[in-house]
Design an enzyme around this catalytic site. Structure first.
Site, mmCIF file in Angstrom:
data_model
loop_
_atom_site.group_PDB
_atom_site.id
_atom_site.type_symbol
_atom_site.label_atom_id
_atom_site.label_comp_id
_atom_site.label_asym_id
_atom_site.label_seq_id
_atom_site.Cartn_x
_atom_site.Cartn_y
_atom_site.Cartn_z
ATOM 1 N N SER A 13 -11.129 -0.336 -2.681
ATOM 2 C CA SER A 13 -11.428 -0.269 -1.317
ATOM 3 C C SER A 13 -12.464 0.884 -1.070
ATOM 4 O O SER A 13 -13.318 0.524 -0.390
ATOM 5 C CB SER A 13 -10.290 -0.295 -0.172
ATOM 6 O OG SER A 13 -9.772 0.906 -0.231
ATOM 7 N N HIS A 104 -8.614 12.415 -3.238
ATOM 8 C CA HIS A 104 -7.276 12.707 -3.519
ATOM 9 C C HIS A 104 -6.468 12.541 -1.896
ATOM 10 O O HIS A 104 -7.005 13.152 -0.867
ATOM 11 C CB HIS A 104 -6.912 13.925 -4.008
ATOM 12 C CG HIS A 104 -5.334 13.887 -4.441
ATOM 13 N ND1 HIS A 104 -4.701 13.419 -5.271
ATOM 14 C CD2 HIS A 104 -4.195 14.498 -3.657
ATOM 15 C CE1 HIS A 104 -3.347 13.632 -5.451
ATOM 16 N NE2 HIS A 104 -2.984 14.306 -4.457
HETATM 17 C C1 GRF Z 1 -6.864 5.825 -2.590
HETATM 18 O O1 GRF Z 1 -5.850 6.506 -1.986
HETATM 19 C C2 GRF Z 1 -7.361 6.988 -3.300
HETATM 20 O O2 GRF Z 1 -7.353 8.457 -2.722
HETATM 21 C C3 GRF Z 1 -6.433 7.225 -4.492
HETATM 22 O O3 GRF Z 1 -6.070 5.804 -4.704
HETATM 23 C C4 GRF Z 1 -6.356 4.928 -3.748
HETATM 24 C C5 GRF Z 1 -7.210 4.106 -4.093
HETATM 25 O O4 GRF Z 1 -7.350 2.990 -3.215
HETATM 26 N N1 GRF Z 1 -6.319 8.093 -5.241
HETATM 27 P P1 GRF Z 1 -8.592 1.890 -3.283
HETATM 28 O O5 GRF Z 1 -8.408 1.404 -4.686
HETATM 29 O O6 GRF Z 1 -9.971 2.635 -3.084
HETATM 30 O O7 GRF Z 1 -8.363 0.692 -2.289
#
Ligand code: GRF
Length: 188
Positions: A13, A104
């Protein structure tokens, strides 16, 4: 025009938001999406935008430096980790000094390091009865979540919040700020 490669392991996402945000930009474009997981949603997202994708295996990533050739050929300027779970090897960090960034979903240095990813983070934050959490965008070095911090944004945690609710609130912050910070870094 600056060129961005995104590494992601899952849904994508954040990658989706970054690609969308830069779609009409004359500053930068996402020109490659890489994943360690052939079934990752991020690969479908990239394909829906017509962006080339690559699935990497452990051997190629850690035992060869063939990705350097791929990035050179595509003139990649910035590498963005958006939910990428593998540790980045030294040859890549050395080839892209201060040009690899990660997001993060917590306020580093708290709740970082190996094993601190996804819901593990939000559950730990909730169990510790923190009153706030947030996001950290940082440069990537050889250790998980320890590179210099570029940007942080906080959000409140309410006593009745579940870990899922916290995760949702943090993801909204990620989507809002990550594309803008990337743009900012590339225009410096
Ligand atoms: C996000 O919370 C990012 O910070 C992390 O993993 C998640 C990924 O979400 N480390 P997406 O795949 O971008 O939906």
């Amino acid at each position: 025009m600056k060129k961005i490669a995104i590494f992601a392991s899952g849904t994508g996402s954040n990658a989706n938001r970054i690609i969308e945000h830069l779609k009409a930009s004359s500053l930068a474009q996402v020109t490659l999406v890489l994943s360690n997981n052939k079934d990752a949603g991020v690969l479908d997202i990239a394909k829906s935008f017509g962006i080339p994708t690559m699935v990497i295996d452990r051997n190629t990533f850690y035992k060869t430096n063939s990705l350097l050739g791929v990035f050179a050929k595509k003139s990649i300027d910035l590498i963005v980790l958006a939910g990428f779970l593998w540790l980045v090897p030294s040859y890549l960090i050395n080839a892209f000094p201060n040009k690899i960034i990660n997001i993060h979903p917590a306020l580093l240095p708290k709740y970082g390091g190996k094993g601190m990813y996804g819901m593990h983070i939000h559950r730990a934050v909730q169990a510790a009865k923190e009153q706030e959490t947030g996001i950290t965008i940082h440069y990537v070095n050889e250790k998980y979540d320890e590179g210099a911090i570029i940007f942080q944004k906080e959000c409140t945690i309410f006593p009745e919040d579940t870990a899922e609710k916290i995760a949702q609130r943090v993801l909204i912050l990620e989507h809002k700020h990550f594309p803008i910070i990337i743009e900012m870094l590339l225009s410096e």
